[in-house]
Scaffold this motif. Sequence first.
Motif, PDB file in Angstrom:
ATOM      1  N   PHE A   1       0.832  -1.195   0.000  1.00 59.91           N
ATOM      2  CA  PHE A   1       0.000   0.000   0.000  1.00 59.91           C
ATOM      3  C   PHE A   1       0.870   1.249   0.000  1.00 59.91           C
ATOM      4  O   PHE A   1       2.055   1.199   0.337  1.00 59.91           O
ATOM      5  N   PRO A   2       0.281   2.413  -0.348  1.00 62.31           N
ATOM      6  CA  PRO A   2       1.043   3.672  -0.334  1.00 62.31           C
ATOM      7  C   PRO A   2       1.537   4.020   1.075  1.00 62.31           C
ATOM      8  O   PRO A   2       1.064   3.487   2.080  1.00 62.31           O
ATOM      9  N   THR A   3       2.439   4.949   1.125  1.00 65.51           N
ATOM     10  CA  THR A   3       3.095   5.320   2.370  1.00 65.51           C
ATOM     11  C   THR A   3       2.115   5.871   3.409  1.00 65.51           C
ATOM     12  O   THR A   3       2.299   5.662   4.600  1.00 65.51           O
ATOM     13  N   TYR A   4       1.071   6.563   2.971  1.00 63.72           N
ATOM     14  CA  TYR A   4       0.141   7.153   3.945  1.00 63.72           C
ATOM     15  C   TYR A   4      -0.554   6.087   4.797  1.00 63.72           C
ATOM     16  O   TYR A   4      -0.975   6.369   5.910  1.00 63.72           O
ATOM     17  N   MET A   5      -0.652   4.862   4.297  1.00 67.44           N
ATOM     18  CA  MET A   5      -1.242   3.792   5.095  1.00 67.44           C
ATOM     19  C   MET A   5      -0.372   3.478   6.311  1.00 67.44           C
ATOM     20  O   MET A   5      -0.880   3.135   7.370  1.00 67.44           O
ATOM     21  N   PHE A   6       0.936   3.591   6.149  1.00 67.43           N
ATOM     22  CA  PHE A   6       1.816   3.393   7.297  1.00 67.43           C
ATOM     23  C   PHE A   6       1.614   4.515   8.319  1.00 67.43           C
ATOM     24  O   PHE A   6       1.734   4.299   9.525  1.00 67.43           O
ATOM     25  N   GLY A   7       1.294   5.697   7.840  1.00 63.98           N
ATOM     26  CA  GLY A   7       0.963   6.801   8.742  1.00 63.98           C
ATOM     27  C   GLY A   7      -0.317   6.537   9.516  1.00 63.98           C
ATOM     28  O   GLY A   7      -0.419   6.850  10.705  1.00 63.98           O
ATOM     29  N   LEU A   8      -1.300   5.934   8.848  1.00 61.68           N
ATOM     30  CA  LEU A   8      -2.544   5.576   9.545  1.00 61.68           C
ATOM     31  C   LEU A   8      -2.296   4.526  10.618  1.00 61.68           C
ATOM     32  O   LEU A   8      -3.011   4.467  11.616  1.00 61.68           O
ATOM     33  N   SER A   9      -1.294   3.706  10.418  1.00 64.03           N
ATOM     34  CA  SER A   9      -0.957   2.706  11.428  1.00 64.03           C
ATOM     35  C   SER A   9      -0.512   3.352  12.731  1.00 64.03           C
ATOM     36  O   SER A   9      -0.643   2.756  13.803  1.00 64.03           O
ATOM     37  N   MET A  10      -0.008   4.566  12.641  1.00 61.06           N
ATOM     38  CA  MET A  10       0.429   5.271  13.843  1.00 61.06           C
ATOM     39  C   MET A  10      -0.738   5.684  14.727  1.00 61.06           C
ATOM     40  O   MET A  10      -0.545   6.109  15.864  1.00 61.06           O
ATOM     41  N   LEU A  11      -1.956   5.534  14.229  1.00 60.32           N
ATOM     42  CA  LEU A  11      -3.118   5.846  15.053  1.00 60.32           C
ATOM     43  C   LEU A  11      -3.221   4.920  16.262  1.00 60.32           C
ATOM     44  O   LEU A  11      -3.833   5.276  17.270  1.00 60.32           O
ATOM     45  N   MET A  12      -2.601   3.749  16.181  1.00 58.22           N
ATOM     46  CA  MET A  12      -2.583   2.866  17.345  1.00 58.22           C
ATOM     47  C   MET A  12      -1.880   3.566  18.507  1.00 58.22           C
ATOM     48  O   MET A  12      -2.380   3.575  19.642  1.00 58.22           O
ATOM     49  N   ALA A  13      -0.739   4.144  18.240  1.00 54.92           N
ATOM     50  CA  ALA A  13       0.001   4.834  19.293  1.00 54.92           C
ATOM     51  C   ALA A  13      -0.744   6.068  19.784  1.00 54.92           C
ATOM     52  O   ALA A  13      -0.790   6.337  20.988  1.00 54.92           O
ATOM     53  N   VAL A  14      -1.358   6.792  18.866  1.00 52.98           N
ATOM     54  CA  VAL A  14      -2.108   7.989  19.248  1.00 52.98           C
ATOM     55  C   VAL A  14      -3.289   7.602  20.138  1.00 52.98           C
ATOM     56  O   VAL A  14      -3.554   8.240  21.159  1.00 52.98           O
ATOM     57  N   GLY A  15      -4.005   6.544  19.760  1.00 54.40           N
ATOM     58  CA  GLY A  15      -5.124   6.084  20.577  1.00 54.40           C
ATOM     59  C   GLY A  15      -4.680   5.621  21.942  1.00 54.40           C
ATOM     60  O   GLY A  15      -5.352   5.870  22.954  1.00 54.40           O
ATOM     61  N   PHE A  16      -3.540   4.962  22.000  1.00 61.23           N
ATOM     62  CA  PHE A  16      -3.001   4.520  23.284  1.00 61.23           C
ATOM     63  C   PHE A  16      -2.689   5.719  24.175  1.00 61.23           C
ATOM     64  O   PHE A  16      -2.985   5.709  25.377  1.00 61.23           O
ATOM     65  N   LEU A  17      -2.111   6.762  23.598  1.00 60.62           N
ATOM     66  CA  LEU A  17      -1.793   7.964  24.376  1.00 60.62           C
ATOM     67  C   LEU A  17      -3.054   8.685  24.838  1.00 60.62           C
ATOM     68  O   LEU A  17      -3.114   9.181  25.975  1.00 60.62           O
ATOM     69  N   ILE A  18      -4.068   8.747  23.986  1.00 68.71           N
ATOM     70  CA  ILE A  18      -5.330   9.392  24.365  1.00 68.71           C
ATOM     71  C   ILE A  18      -5.980   8.638  25.527  1.00 68.71           C
ATOM     72  O   ILE A  18      -6.433   9.241  26.503  1.00 68.71           O
ATOM     73  N   ALA A  19      -6.017   7.320  25.420  1.00 68.90           N
ATOM     74  CA  ALA A  19      -6.600   6.512  26.495  1.00 68.90           C
ATOM     75  C   ALA A  19      -5.780   6.644  27.776  1.00 68.90           C
ATOM     76  O   ALA A  19      -6.339   6.714  28.882  1.00 68.90           O
ATOM     77  N   GLY A  20      -4.472   6.698  27.652  1.00 68.41           N
ATOM     78  CA  GLY A  20      -3.618   6.880  28.824  1.00 68.41           C
ATOM     79  C   GLY A  20      -3.872   8.217  29.503  1.00 68.41           C
ATOM     80  O   GLY A  20      -3.891   8.309  30.735  1.00 68.41           O
ATOM     81  N   ALA A  21      -4.097   9.266  28.708  1.00 72.05           N
ATOM     82  CA  ALA A  21      -4.429  10.569  29.280  1.00 72.05           C
ATOM     83  C   ALA A  21      -5.758  10.506  30.022  1.00 72.05           C
ATOM     84  O   ALA A  21      -5.923  11.127  31.087  1.00 72.05           O
ATOM     85  N   GLY A  22      -6.713   9.744  29.488  1.00 71.59           N
ATOM     86  CA  GLY A  22      -7.994   9.580  30.173  1.00 71.59           C
ATOM     87  C   GLY A  22      -7.849   8.845  31.490  1.00 71.59           C
ATOM     88  O   GLY A  22      -8.495   9.191  32.486  1.00 71.59           O
ATOM     89  N   VAL A  23      -6.995   7.834  31.513  1.00 70.90           N
ATOM     90  CA  VAL A  23      -6.757   7.090  32.757  1.00 70.90           C
ATOM     91  C   VAL A  23      -6.106   8.007  33.791  1.00 70.90           C
ATOM     92  O   VAL A  23      -6.510   8.014  34.964  1.00 70.90           O
ATOM     93  N   LEU A  24      -5.119   8.789  33.369  1.00 75.35           N
ATOM     94  CA  LEU A  24      -4.467   9.716  34.301  1.00 75.35           C
ATOM     95  C   LEU A  24      -5.455  10.751  34.827  1.00 75.35           C
ATOM     96  O   LEU A  24      -5.416  11.114  36.009  1.00 75.35           O
ATOM     97  N   ARG A  25      -6.344  11.210  33.979  1.00 80.18           N
ATOM     98  CA  ARG A  25      -7.358  12.176  34.424  1.00 80.18           C
ATOM     99  C   ARG A  25      -8.308  11.545  35.439  1.00 80.18           C
ATOM    100  O   ARG A  25      -8.683  12.182  36.419  1.00 80.18           O
ATOM    101  N   SER A  26      -8.675  10.300  35.223  1.00 78.28           N
ATOM    102  CA  SER A  26      -9.528   9.594  36.177  1.00 78.28           C
ATOM    103  C   SER A  26      -8.819   9.404  37.518  1.00 78.28           C
ATOM    104  O   SER A  26      -9.428   9.551  38.578  1.00 78.28           O
ATOM    105  N   VAL A  27      -7.541   9.078  37.449  1.00 73.78           N
ATOM    106  CA  VAL A  27      -6.768   8.866  38.682  1.00 73.78           C
ATOM    107  C   VAL A  27      -6.673  10.167  39.472  1.00 73.78           C
ATOM    108  O   VAL A  27      -6.879  10.173  40.695  1.00 73.78           O
ATOM    109  N   THR A  28      -6.361  11.272  38.805  1.00 70.24           N
ATOM    110  CA  THR A  28      -6.238  12.535  39.529  1.00 70.24           C
ATOM    111  C   THR A  28      -7.578  12.977  40.111  1.00 70.24           C
ATOM    112  O   THR A  28      -7.624  13.514  41.214  1.00 70.24           O
TER     113      THR A  28
END
Length: 87
Positions: free
Chosen positions: A45-72
């Motif tokens: 696939f084109p290179t931009y598909m590899f960029g979309l794969s990075m959404l896994m890391a972005v989603g993990f960071l967003i969820a982690g921020a939510g967990v930290l907000r819940s903890v605080t």
Amino acid sequence: MRDKTQANSAAPGDRLIRAGAVVFFIGAVATLVTVAPLFLGAKPFPTYMFGLSMLMAVGFLIAGAGVLRSVTAGRRQARGAAPGASR
């Protein structure tokens, strides 16, 4: 006496955790789609598909921020309910 918190009430950070899970899932699907041609011997696939794969890391960071907000928020609530807490 019933607890003041209802079972269906949203705690701080819940929306971030849900949004992070959705973004992570989209990134996981994009990763599977991107890697599949490597195993099937098809044209990559084109290179931009590899960029979309990075959404896994972005989603993990967003969820982690939510967990930290819940903890605080939980810590703040616990400090407020502690006996002798006059802050």
